[in-house]
Design a protein around this motif. Structure first.
Motif, mmCIF file in Angstrom:
data_model
loop_
_atom_site.group_PDB
_atom_site.id
_atom_site.type_symbol
_atom_site.label_atom_id
_atom_site.label_comp_id
_atom_site.label_asym_id
_atom_site.label_seq_id
_atom_site.Cartn_x
_atom_site.Cartn_y
_atom_site.Cartn_z
ATOM 1 N N GLU A 83 -23.857 3.999 -9.392
ATOM 2 C CA GLU A 83 -23.493 5.211 -9.224
ATOM 3 C C GLU A 83 -24.309 6.106 -8.636
ATOM 4 O O GLU A 83 -24.026 7.170 -7.913
ATOM 5 C CB GLU A 83 -23.069 5.812 -10.579
ATOM 6 N N SER A 84 -25.738 5.616 -8.677
ATOM 7 C CA SER A 84 -26.931 6.439 -7.785
ATOM 8 C C SER A 84 -26.571 6.627 -6.605
ATOM 9 O O SER A 84 -27.058 7.293 -5.786
ATOM 10 C CB SER A 84 -28.053 5.993 -8.266
ATOM 11 N N SER A 106 -25.589 9.920 -5.605
ATOM 12 C CA SER A 106 -26.574 11.004 -5.749
ATOM 13 C C SER A 106 -27.163 11.650 -4.523
ATOM 14 O O SER A 106 -27.669 10.671 -3.670
ATOM 15 C CB SER A 106 -27.871 10.233 -6.590
ATOM 16 N N LYS A 163 -29.981 12.970 -4.635
ATOM 17 C CA LYS A 163 -31.490 13.235 -4.810
ATOM 18 C C LYS A 163 -32.093 14.627 -4.994
ATOM 19 O O LYS A 163 -33.438 14.684 -4.915
ATOM 20 C CB LYS A 163 -32.322 12.493 -3.756
ATOM 21 N N TYR A 189 -30.830 13.706 -15.204
ATOM 22 C CA TYR A 189 -30.450 12.134 -15.272
ATOM 23 C C TYR A 189 -31.014 11.898 -16.511
ATOM 24 O O TYR A 189 -30.380 11.034 -17.214
ATOM 25 C CB TYR A 189 -30.955 11.464 -13.984
ATOM 26 N N TRP A 237 -28.749 10.275 -19.454
ATOM 27 C CA TRP A 237 -28.752 8.910 -20.022
ATOM 28 C C TRP A 237 -29.004 8.831 -21.403
ATOM 29 O O TRP A 237 -28.642 7.977 -22.115
ATOM 30 C CB TRP A 237 -29.790 8.051 -19.211
ATOM 31 N N ASN A 251 -24.014 15.749 -5.523
ATOM 32 C CA ASN A 251 -23.720 14.457 -5.019
ATOM 33 C C ASN A 251 -23.453 14.613 -3.430
ATOM 34 O O ASN A 251 -23.208 15.522 -2.831
ATOM 35 C CB ASN A 251 -22.284 13.818 -5.626
#
Ligand code: FAD
Length: 513
Positions: free
Chosen positions: A61-62, A65, A67, A74, A78, A93
């Motif tokens: 899924e990253s 991202s 960034k 994140y 998690w 995104n």
């Protein structure tokens, strides 16, 4: 329903329906393993991200991202999902085409029968345009707020029950300067008094009002202040759910209060200069009037005696003193002619237009005109105005002459009595549609037996040789009468002399007139 469903739907049909539902749902859905490697995406996922199944399955899924989302987000994501909780939040995104978008994302852990995480399901939608609109709205609000706060005009928004629901920085400054708890309510009250019936009138609500000036006395240490008030009524649709289809609205009043004290003070300075010249002229006219009227009064006494003598001689039919009778008749005619000539020479007091007059303003002007005289005579003025005074209908010229006369008398009385305490108290008040004025001195006072006579022509409490003609209070009462008012000497005041005056309040504007 969930308990009954297996009886209604066979497992494979149910799975097929659920699959179709997930497939066709307009939210981007992805199912991942425990490391966020993508195992499944629906059609909406391709629509939002631009990635086809073949391009994204097996990827992490990253890949989505941009960034630029902070690492802490994140970490929090998690931490939440690994503790078997649902995570909701926003991430930046990047689509397959390289475009950034704001994703509103919900991730839920999928558990097996033992309660262990087997997969994650992610649901997200592109909320870039919603965020942009919200941000625009928030920016506009901030801009409006900063403009309103930077405004030198105090602004207040009232709801229909006159509760303040919004105000600006300048209004807070006004609160600190005002001794009244809520200055805006004070102004609304003053405006309601001025507008009368018109305040509730829908025409005024449609048009609003502009630059309606309110004079406020004795505000803190800053003396008289002037505020220019403007009002706008507006309505707003309510935001409650039941007004979604059937609009409901609420009415509000935006009141702007602008401090125009500096401008008015400058104006008053100029006005004062003009007034000083005007009053010197009026004073001149008045002294000529009084001298002529005094002379006429003095002539009238012997002339009356001549008239009486002529009448007696006529009644006696006295033929012996015919010459004397002829002479007296000639004196009589000459005397009457002289009186008529003098009467024609008596100058008229200049008339001025009748208009709403604020007695606080007028008295303050007169006090300022007298300032040099007060200083020269060591007199202290105790100015006690009512903080808000409704106007009266009158001629400011004449009213100024009236107050000048009363203050002149007070100064003269204190000088005559060589009073130690040399104070003139000048106050105003309002009650039941009357404006009251009090002028009290610490002079010699007027003896009780003379109080009814002081308003008679040529009566003076001074010993012979005084310069007063005894016409001042006659003129004062005449002016008060012309204004439908009352003037009397306060019988209970013992410290000197106190004149109480009252005038009817200027009729309020009505919706019809
Ligand atoms: P990473 O190195 O991948 O992760 C950054 C931080 O996240 C690390 O410091 C670490 O603390 C934590 N972390 C990462 N993986 C794990 C793990 N397996 N266990 C514990 N902690 C971990 N990211 C997006 O940017 N956009 C999305 O749309 C998106 N959707 C997701 C959907 C699902 C169902 C899941 C499970 C994750 C999704 N993620 C999404 C998160 C994504 O997997 C990455 O963690 C994130 O993109 C950051 O990637 P990175 O390469 O910058 O850093």
């Amino acid at each position: 329903m969930s308990k009954k469903s297996p009886e209604y739907l066979k497992d494979d049909i149910a799975i097929e329906i659920f699959m179709k539902a997930v497939e066709q749902t307009p939210i981007a859905i992805s199912i991942t393993d425990k490391q966020a490697n993508i195992l499944y995406i629906n059609a909406a996922f391709t629509d939002v991200t631009g990635y086809l199944e073949a391009e994204i399955l097996g990827e992490n899924e990253s890949k989505l991202s941009d960034k630029c989302t902070p690492t802490e987000i994140y970490q929090n994501l998690w931490q939440t999902i690994l503790s078997k909780q649902i995570w909701c939040g926003h991430l930046v995104n990047r689509s397959k085409q390289g475009e950034r978008y704001l994703a509103e994302l919900t991730i839920a852990p999928m558990l097996d029968k033992q309660g262990k995480i087997t997969h994650f399901i992610g649901m997200h939608r592109d909320v870039t345009s919603t965020h942009q609109s919200e941000q625009k709205l928030s920016n506009q609000k901030k801009l409006i707020e900063s403009v309103i706060n930077a405004s030198p005009v105090a602004m207040v928004v009232f709801d229909s029950a006159y509760q303040i629901i919004l105000d600006n920085q300048m209004y807070h400054t006004l609160i600190s300067e005002f001794s009244h708890d809520e200055p805006a309510l004070f102004f609304v009250h003053a405006l309601q008094q001025e507008f009368g019936d018109l305040w509730a009138n829908s025409n005024l609500h449609l048009r609003g009002f502009r630059n309606h000036e309110i004079r406020v006395e004795g505000l803190g240490q800053r003396g008289t202040r002037w505020f220019s008030c403007s009002g706008n009524w507006f309505s707003e649709d309510t935001t409650c759910a039941d007004s979604f289809f059937f609009k409901q609205s609420k009415n509000y009043l935006l009141l702007s209060i602008c401090d125009v004290t500096f401008q008015r003070q400058q104006q008053e300075k100029l006005q004062l200069q003009t007034l000083q010249n005007m009053m010197a002229e009026e004073e001149h006219i008045r002294s000529i009037r009084e001298t002529l009227l005094g002379a006429m009064h003095q002539m009238r006494l012997p002339l009356n005696q001549v008239n009486a003598a002529v009448q007696i001689m006529a009644q006696r039919n006295d033929s012996q003193n015919l010459h004397l009778k002829t002479l007296l008749t000639q004196v009589q005619h000459m005397g009457e002619e002289a009186l008529n000539t003098l009467q024609r020479c008596v100058p008229e007091i200049p008339e001025s237009a009748v208009m709403p007059v604020n007695l606080n303003q007028l008295l303050h002007q007169v006090i300022r005109l007298f300032s040099t005289k007060f200083l020269a005579n060591g007199i202290v003025v105790d100015w006690l105005p009512n903080s808000i005074l409704p106007s009266i209908l009158g001629s400011d010229n004449k009213l100024r002459m009236l107050f000048k006369q009363l203050i002149d008398n007070a100064v003269e009385a204190m000088n005559r009595a060589s009073s130690k305490e040399r104070v003139i108290k000048i106050g105003t008040s309002v009650d039941n549609d009357w404006v009251y004025v009090t002028i009290a001195d610490t002079g010699s006072g007027i003896p009780i037996h003379q109080r009814s006579k002081v308003f008679e022509p040529f009566f003076t409490t001074q010993a012979a040789g005084g310069f007063q003609s005894g016409m001042g209070l006659v003129m004062a009462r005449e002016i008060v009468n012309q204004h439908d008012g009352m003037i009397e000497i306060d019988a209970n005041y013992t410290n000197g002399c106190c004149f109480n005056l009252r005038f009817p309040v200027c009729p309020k504007k009505t919706s019809t007139g």
